[in-house]
Design a protein around this motif. Structure first.
Motif, mmCIF file in Angstrom:
data_model
loop_
_atom_site.group_PDB
_atom_site.id
_atom_site.type_symbol
_atom_site.label_atom_id
_atom_site.label_comp_id
_atom_site.label_asym_id
_atom_site.label_seq_id
_atom_site.Cartn_x
_atom_site.Cartn_y
_atom_site.Cartn_z
ATOM 1 N N MET A 1 0.846 -1.172 0.000
ATOM 2 C CA MET A 1 0.000 0.000 0.000
ATOM 3 C C MET A 1 0.895 1.240 0.000
ATOM 4 O O MET A 1 1.859 1.327 0.727
ATOM 5 N N SER A 2 0.554 2.204 -0.817
ATOM 6 C CA SER A 2 1.388 3.409 -0.905
ATOM 7 C C SER A 2 0.962 4.428 0.145
ATOM 8 O O SER A 2 -0.146 4.400 0.671
ATOM 9 N N GLU A 3 1.901 5.332 0.423
ATOM 10 C CA GLU A 3 1.655 6.393 1.393
ATOM 11 C C GLU A 3 0.668 7.397 0.811
ATOM 12 O O GLU A 3 0.599 7.589 -0.405
ATOM 13 N N PRO A 4 -0.081 8.086 1.679
ATOM 14 C CA PRO A 4 -0.948 9.153 1.177
ATOM 15 C C PRO A 4 -0.105 10.250 0.530
ATOM 16 O O PRO A 4 1.035 10.467 0.918
ATOM 17 N N THR A 5 -0.658 10.900 -0.442
ATOM 18 C CA THR A 5 0.067 11.960 -1.134
ATOM 19 C C THR A 5 -0.610 13.297 -0.890
ATOM 20 O O THR A 5 -1.756 13.357 -0.449
ATOM 21 N N THR A 38 13.413 12.074 -2.471
ATOM 22 C CA THR A 38 13.672 10.882 -1.657
ATOM 23 C C THR A 38 15.165 10.607 -1.579
ATOM 24 O O THR A 38 15.710 10.343 -0.497
#
Length: 88
Positions: A1-5, A38
């Motif tokens: 699951m990806s992080e909220p953006t 990043t």
């Protein structure tokens, strides 16, 4: 699951923005910039770790750093990898 953006507005030199656009294409610009940020955060964290280690144990002599770079260069050459020679 990806992080909220989140959506952010940034300002950067036009030539850098154009180079990023050329490399990423219009739909990949956000991912390209996120990857660059990043990498910078990782470098900043590594530099903080190095500073903490040097504060505790002292700086690594340039000769030792160069010796390790030479060993890495030699190992990569033996494996047929591309090698850039870096001198301290």
């Amino acid at each position: 699951m990806s992080e909220p953006t989140g959506k952010y507005s940034i300002t950067m030199p036009r030539d850098i923005a154009e180079a990023a656009e050329t490399r990423s294409g219009p739909s990949g610009r956000s991912a390209y910039v996120a990857a660059a940020v990043t990498r910078q955060v990782e470098r900043d964290n590594l530099n903080a770790l190095i500073q903490a280690a040097e504060a505790e144990h002292g700086a690594i002599p340039d000769e030792e750093i160069q010796s390790l770079r030479d060993q890495l260069h030699h190992a990569r050459a033996e494996q047929g990898g591309r090698v850039a020679v870096i001198k301290v």
